[in-house]
Design a protein around this motif. Structure first.
Motif, PDB file in Angstrom:
ATOM      1  N   ALA A 176     -34.829 -43.780   5.656  1.00  0.00           N
ATOM      2  CA  ALA A 176     -34.242 -43.280   4.322  1.00  0.00           C
ATOM      3  C   ALA A 176     -35.549 -42.794   3.385  1.00  0.00           C
ATOM      4  O   ALA A 176     -35.170 -42.378   2.090  1.00  0.00           O
ATOM      5  N   LEU A 177     -36.655 -42.838   3.876  1.00  0.00           N
ATOM      6  CA  LEU A 177     -37.859 -42.520   3.033  1.00  0.00           C
ATOM      7  C   LEU A 177     -37.914 -41.040   2.785  1.00  0.00           C
ATOM      8  O   LEU A 177     -37.659 -40.260   3.902  1.00  0.00           O
ATOM      9  N   PRO A 178     -38.329 -40.413   1.853  1.00  0.00           N
ATOM     10  CA  PRO A 178     -38.603 -39.015   1.801  1.00  0.00           C
ATOM     11  C   PRO A 178     -39.770 -38.542   2.559  1.00  0.00           C
ATOM     12  O   PRO A 178     -40.648 -39.319   2.743  1.00  0.00           O
TER      13      PRO A 178
END
Length: 592
Positions: free
Chosen positions: A204-206
């Protein structure tokens, strides 16, 4: 005797009928005339007195009282608004008068009385809460990216919540003196505590911006040249590379390594562009071109362009249902690749025409050749050796895959190694020659041209031999006890036949678990030895001094469980490639 009479009840509407008494007719008529008739009549409603009417108005109200109450409420609201406006006007007048008085006082004061420097920090002062600047910046980014909140409760700013009164809220404090916060800050701290317990998953991290791969163990003089930029991956095609004259891995090393300290630097992983999904079981460098071949239990052969920077992938070949244990380029031109696993067949991959050939028939030897995972090509690329059952080794022609001869020894074969030409004259050992070692520590020197065993000797102190490796001058033998014996071919062996068992020039005991990999560098100056049974179990030995390098690897070297080793010749020096159980190819460069 008088007769008995019966009484009868006859109901009638509007009259009350009494029971008849027993007697004569005369008595009956008298009783009937004496009973009067009862008639139901409506009860008249009494008028309400003043007290009852007043109580009814208090409980239920009336229309006139409602209208009067509404007028009274409107008058109260108007009066309160008038009072607020008067108070505001008076406050403004008072503020103006106060400001004028303060200005007069400031005008009469000197400059040194207006300001002072507070160089003492408070010790027990309560610091009011302020939003952190980094946090505010993150909130701004989130609002621009995802939009503003759909609804905000304005009462959150007016709430005052104590964090020290409740045990569950004390964990939200930043320090011991932190107590009262606003409702908005309370919600932010609850969110922060939740993210600490349940962090954001990696998916879910960029995505991070691409940067230049780091080079580990770089000296201070080289750090000034490291600027962050993106590499442009422009690898040539495999066909163009094989037909070119690029020979980065074919030149001879001119390094002269010191026996005490080794100058080694980490490079980007060899398979950083296309990592493996299983443990790497085999690594092989192309004889002349900067290509690296890997194989493992994922049944896939992978080729990489090795430049020490990006190492882009060249091509892959998936062999269905064939977990691979060995894979290697066939010398001297490296246009073919042999690959084998624990199966009754092996594959030959022709890189020039992209054809894959499956070899499964060794006529006359099917009963002893039930698996081919120990496939080893000779140094000149003319022969293939296969370990079989009952102490047999099959020798095949590398071009036609036809059987040539069988070498038979006592015991169970544990390892093979082809002998390279020595740097000194040794006419008693014709080439090509194959070293065959059994588990009890006996080593047989088998001649392919003569098709017989020339010499048999025993490794000193060996109980369970696991692997053997050779160079132009030295022979290294590893055992299950973690001991590695190093022999010098120049001084340890004399004459044919079973001579007296040679003495090792050095016994290395730095590994405490079973030795699984032994590899000499192409120039014969370094021996790499590793164990699969323990994490980071890898050591380097300088030759011919047989001194163990103690400055590398360190505790911070990310090796993992080493499953494969290989040396190569790079543009700047020696390349050491380490394959581990996690499918990573750790690359290091040895510099002079």
């Amino acid at each position: 005797m008088p007769s008995k009479s019966k009484t009868k009840l006859k109901p009638a509407s509007g009259t009350l009928q009494t029971p008849k008494l027993s007697g004569n007719k005369k008595s009956k008529s008298k009783s009937k005339s004496l009973v009067p008739a009862v008639v139901k009549e409506a009860v008249p409603e009494l008028p309400k007195d003043e007290e009852e009417e007043e109580l009814e108005k208090l409980l239920f109200g009336d229309l006139e009282g409602f209208r009067e109450g509404l007028k009274a409420a409107e008058e109260e609201v108007e009066e309160s608004e008038d009072e607020e406006m008067r108070d505001a006007d008076e406050a403004e007048e008072g503020d103006e008068e106060g400001l004028k008085a303060i200005e007069k006082d400031y005008a009469a004061m000197n400059d040194d009385q207006l300001f002072f420097i507070d160089d003492t920090a408070p010790t027990n002062a309560v610091v009011p809460y302020q939003e952190e600047p980094e946090k505010m910046e993150v909130d701004k980014v989130d609002e621009s990216a995802e939009g503003k909140a759909a609804w905000v409760d304005s009462d959150d700013e007016r709430l005052a919540i104590s964090l020290a009164d409740h045990g569950r809220s004390r964990k939200l404090r930043d320090n011991e003196l932190d107590d009262v916060v606003t409702g908005r800050e309370y919600a932010a701290r609850l969110r922060r505590q939740f993210e600490r317990i349940f962090p954001t998953p990696e998916w879910a991290l960029p995505e991070k911006p691409s940067k230049r791969p780091r080079r580990g163990d770089v000296s201070e003089s080289e750090s000034s040249d490291d600027e962050s930029y993106d590499f442009a991956v422009s690898a040539p095609s495999l066909t163009a590379l094989l037909s070119s004259n690029t020979t980065l891995t074919a030149h001879k090393s001119r390094l002269r390594l010191r026996p005490e300290v080794i100058d080694i630097h980490r490079l980007p992983d060899g398979n950083i562009d296309q990592p493996s999904v299983s443990a790497i079981r085999s690594i092989s460098f192309h004889p002349t071109h900067p290509l690296l071949l890997t194989a493992g239990f994922d049944s896939t052969l992978r080729l990489y362009h090795i430049d020490g920077k990006t190492n882009p992938a060249a091509t892959t070949l998936h062999l269905k249902n064939t977990p691979l244990d060995t894979a290697a380029f066939l010398p001297p031109n490296g246009t073919k690749i042999v690959a084998a696993g624990r199966r009754r067949y092996f594959h030959i991959w022709n890189l020039q025409n992209s054809r894959v050939e499956r070899v499964s028939n060794i006529y006359g030897h099917r009963d002893v050749q039930k698996s081919m995972e120990s496939l080893t090509p000779s140094l000149d690329g003319k022969y293939l050796s296969l370990i079989g059952a009952r102490g047999t080794v099959q020798i095949l022609d590398a071009n036609t895959s036809q059987w040539i001869c069988t070498a038979t020894i006592e015991g169970t074969v544990s390892s093979l190694a082809w002998m390279p030409p020595s740097s000194f004259s040794d006419t008693s050992s014709p080439l090509p020659q194959l070293l065959i070692a059994n588990k009890v520590g006996e080593v047989y020197e088998f001649s392919i041209s003569l098709k017989r065993v020339l010499r048999v000797w025993r490794d000193e102190g060996c109980v369970n031999l696991t692997t053997i490796a050779t160079s132009t001058r030295h022979i290294a033998v590893g055992s299950a006890s973690g001991i590695v014996n190093i022999y010098d071919r120049k001084v340890s062996f004399t004459g044919p036949g079973r001579a007296e068992d040679p003495k090792p020039v050095r016994t290395v005991e730095s590994l405490v678990t079973s030795v699984s990999s032994l590899r000499f560098s192409p120039d014969g100056q370094v021996l790499a030895m590793a164990s699969l049974m323990k994490k980071d179990a890898l050591r380097l030995v300088h030759l011919p001094s047989c001194a163990l390098y103690k400055n590398w690897p360190t505790d911070k070297t990310p090796l993992g469980k080493v499953t494969a080793l290989e040396w190569g010749m790079g543009a700047g020096g020696l390349w050491l490639v380490v394959g581990n159980e996690a499918g990573k190819l750790r690359m290091f460069e040895v510099r002079g």
